[in-house]
Design a protein around this motif. Sequence first.
Motif, mmCIF file in Angstrom:
data_model
loop_
_atom_site.group_PDB
_atom_site.id
_atom_site.type_symbol
_atom_site.label_atom_id
_atom_site.label_comp_id
_atom_site.label_asym_id
_atom_site.label_seq_id
_atom_site.Cartn_x
_atom_site.Cartn_y
_atom_site.Cartn_z
ATOM 1 N N SER A 189 0.831 -1.208 0.000
ATOM 2 C CA SER A 189 0.000 0.000 0.000
ATOM 3 C C SER A 189 0.867 1.259 0.000
ATOM 4 O O SER A 189 0.554 2.241 -0.689
ATOM 5 N N LEU A 190 1.966 1.246 0.747
ATOM 6 C CA LEU A 190 2.880 2.391 0.727
ATOM 7 C C LEU A 190 3.458 2.616 -0.674
ATOM 8 O O LEU A 190 3.532 3.756 -1.153
ATOM 9 N N ALA A 191 3.863 1.533 -1.332
ATOM 10 C CA ALA A 191 4.427 1.662 -2.672
ATOM 11 C C ALA A 191 3.401 2.209 -3.653
ATOM 12 O O ALA A 191 3.714 3.080 -4.479
ATOM 13 N N LEU A 192 2.171 1.737 -3.575
ATOM 14 C CA LEU A 192 1.150 2.199 -4.511
ATOM 15 C C LEU A 192 0.771 3.655 -4.256
ATOM 16 O O LEU A 192 0.524 4.421 -5.194
ATOM 17 N N VAL A 193 0.707 4.053 -2.981
ATOM 18 C CA VAL A 193 0.404 5.452 -2.680
ATOM 19 C C VAL A 193 1.496 6.363 -3.229
ATOM 20 O O VAL A 193 1.214 7.410 -3.842
ATOM 21 N N ILE A 194 2.752 5.983 -3.038
ATOM 22 C CA ILE A 194 3.857 6.789 -3.551
ATOM 23 C C ILE A 194 3.833 6.823 -5.074
ATOM 24 O O ILE A 194 4.053 7.868 -5.699
ATOM 25 N N MET A 195 3.535 5.684 -5.693
ATOM 26 C CA MET A 195 3.512 5.621 -7.151
ATOM 27 C C MET A 195 2.382 6.475 -7.716
ATOM 28 O O MET A 195 2.558 7.168 -8.723
ATOM 29 N N ARG A 197 1.023 9.076 -6.203
ATOM 30 C CA ARG A 197 1.274 10.474 -5.889
ATOM 31 C C ARG A 197 2.402 11.066 -6.723
ATOM 32 O O ARG A 197 2.303 12.189 -7.228
ATOM 33 N N LEU A 198 3.499 10.326 -6.872
ATOM 34 C CA LEU A 198 4.686 10.859 -7.518
ATOM 35 C C LEU A 198 4.935 10.274 -8.899
ATOM 36 O O LEU A 198 5.749 10.800 -9.644
ATOM 37 N N GLY A 199 4.271 9.161 -9.215
ATOM 38 C CA GLY A 199 4.526 8.507 -10.483
ATOM 39 C C GLY A 199 5.758 7.619 -10.398
ATOM 40 O O GLY A 199 6.594 7.756 -9.509
ATOM 41 N N ALA A 200 5.866 6.694 -11.318
ATOM 42 C CA ALA A 200 6.998 5.757 -11.318
ATOM 43 C C ALA A 200 8.188 6.373 -12.049
ATOM 44 O O ALA A 200 8.716 5.821 -13.015
ATOM 45 N N ALA A 201 8.625 7.542 -11.588
ATOM 46 C CA ALA A 201 9.768 8.220 -12.212
ATOM 47 C C ALA A 201 11.054 7.489 -11.866
ATOM 48 O O ALA A 201 11.127 6.691 -10.935
ATOM 49 N N ASN A 202 12.104 7.802 -12.615
ATOM 50 C CA ASN A 202 13.380 7.110 -12.404
ATOM 51 C C ASN A 202 13.923 7.326 -11.003
ATOM 52 O O ASN A 202 14.476 6.425 -10.386
ATOM 53 N N ARG A 203 13.769 8.533 -10.472
ATOM 54 C CA ARG A 203 14.343 8.820 -9.160
ATOM 55 C C ARG A 203 13.590 8.136 -8.034
ATOM 56 O O ARG A 203 14.087 8.036 -6.925
ATOM 57 N N HIS A 204 12.365 7.690 -8.300
ATOM 58 C CA HIS A 204 11.586 6.998 -7.275
ATOM 59 C C HIS A 204 11.512 5.495 -7.513
ATOM 60 O O HIS A 204 10.936 4.781 -6.707
ATOM 61 N N ARG A 205 12.055 5.030 -8.624
ATOM 62 C CA ARG A 205 11.866 3.629 -8.988
ATOM 63 C C ARG A 205 12.514 2.686 -7.984
ATOM 64 O O ARG A 205 11.962 1.627 -7.674
ATOM 65 N N TRP A 206 13.674 3.053 -7.463
ATOM 66 C CA TRP A 206 14.359 2.154 -6.534
ATOM 67 C C TRP A 206 13.567 1.996 -5.246
ATOM 68 O O TRP A 206 13.496 0.900 -4.690
ATOM 69 N N TRP A 207 12.970 3.087 -4.759
ATOM 70 C CA TRP A 207 12.148 2.963 -3.557
ATOM 71 C C TRP A 207 10.964 2.041 -3.802
ATOM 72 O O TRP A 207 10.600 1.239 -2.933
ATOM 73 N N LEU A 208 10.339 2.151 -4.945
ATOM 74 C CA LEU A 208 9.199 1.297 -5.254
ATOM 75 C C LEU A 208 9.623 -0.163 -5.341
ATOM 76 O O LEU A 208 8.930 -1.056 -4.837
ATOM 77 N N LEU A 209 10.768 -0.420 -5.969
ATOM 78 C CA LEU A 209 11.253 -1.802 -6.072
ATOM 79 C C LEU A 209 11.536 -2.389 -4.699
ATOM 80 O O LEU A 209 11.234 -3.562 -4.433
ATOM 81 N N VAL A 210 12.119 -1.588 -3.813
ATOM 82 C CA VAL A 210 12.414 -2.070 -2.462
ATOM 83 C C VAL A 210 11.124 -2.404 -1.719
ATOM 84 O O VAL A 210 11.007 -3.469 -1.086
ATOM 85 N N LEU A 211 10.146 -1.515 -1.791
ATOM 86 C CA LEU A 211 8.888 -1.757 -1.083
ATOM 87 C C LEU A 211 8.163 -2.984 -1.631
ATOM 88 O O LEU A 211 7.622 -3.792 -0.866
ATOM 89 N N PHE A 212 8.137 -3.126 -2.949
ATOM 90 C CA PHE A 212 7.470 -4.290 -3.541
ATOM 91 C C PHE A 212 8.238 -5.584 -3.274
ATOM 92 O O PHE A 212 7.651 -6.674 -3.303
ATOM 93 N N ALA A 213 9.549 -5.483 -3.036
ATOM 94 C CA ALA A 213 10.349 -6.684 -2.789
ATOM 95 C C ALA A 213 10.235 -7.180 -1.356
ATOM 96 O O ALA A 213 10.553 -8.348 -1.081
ATOM 97 N N VAL A 214 9.798 -6.333 -0.434
ATOM 98 C CA VAL A 214 9.734 -6.730 0.976
ATOM 99 C C VAL A 214 8.856 -7.963 1.194
ATOM 100 O O VAL A 214 9.267 -8.899 1.912
ATOM 101 N N PRO A 215 7.641 -8.054 0.626
ATOM 102 C CA PRO A 215 6.839 -9.271 0.849
ATOM 103 C C PRO A 215 7.530 -10.540 0.373
ATOM 104 O O PRO A 215 7.404 -11.600 1.018
ATOM 105 N N VAL A 216 8.254 -10.473 -0.744
ATOM 106 C CA VAL A 216 8.978 -11.652 -1.229
ATOM 107 C C VAL A 216 10.086 -12.033 -0.256
ATOM 108 O O VAL A 216 10.304 -13.222 0.038
ATOM 109 N N ILE A 217 10.790 -11.038 0.255
ATOM 110 C CA ILE A 217 11.859 -11.301 1.226
ATOM 111 C C ILE A 217 11.283 -11.918 2.498
ATOM 112 O O ILE A 217 11.836 -12.885 3.046
#
Length: 291
Positions: A189-195, A197-217
Amino acid sequence: MGSLPGGTTGATGGSAGAVGRATGAPGGAAPDAVPARRHRRLPPGSRRVVVGLAVGAVSTTLLLLILGTVVTSAFSHPDESWDGTVLRWLAEHRTAVLDWGSATGSALANTQTVVAVGLVAFVALRLWLGRWRESWLIAAAVLGELWIFLVVTAVVERARPDVAQLDAAPPTSSFPSGHTAAAVALYGSLALVIMVRLGAANRHRWWLLVLFAVPVIVGAARLYRGMHFLSDVVCGLLGGALWLAVVMVAFGAVLRPEPIAGEGSASPSRSGSRPPGPGTASREPAAEEFR
């Protein structure tokens, strides 16, 4: 001298009538000293959000109950199936480094961590965006997932894997993985809210990948530590994703983001939109009704 009282009375009555006409009080009566308190209505769209969450929670719970019944029936002896083979292989290849890494990964979705991160996100989103919608979205995702997990784990009885477990086993059933589902609800939910609000821009992409990777980890860590079967983790991921989709659709956050509080809106000439004419009722989008 005899007509003085009558004249006084008439003047008084005329003054009262004038006050009554000015205030709208019937019959020239004086207005109430304390105005009637207006009843506060719920924000527009809030009833739709609540109904959507309730229907989605029941539907997600029923689906997980069906999945739990199918899984426990298909794997009546999970320790002897491929579900248990995966855990035995992981247990045979444990190392000190992996033990530490899996403990860290599992802690990302512990109850204390989920509560702490959820509260920080709740307050931070309110301060950043100047509205409550995203904060309540996070709260609904976490609390709803908890309710669904408690119902499903109380109905579907499945013993923990018969391998050496690196964590203290809670009294709940092994199905589904609550840590994995909670990680999907919170960090997803945090990743989707950020995406949104800010869009999946290059400068935010790493944060989104980290948040989406947490459930897999988290899911991999729970497997490695012998706390769940593989099917438990997969169903935890699926259940958490379904509930997260319900929350996002109910709040409308994936449809149309609102401007951050304090940001100026685009002028009609720049946006290309024409302001509504006289007598034209303007209606805010459904995504912007719940604040």
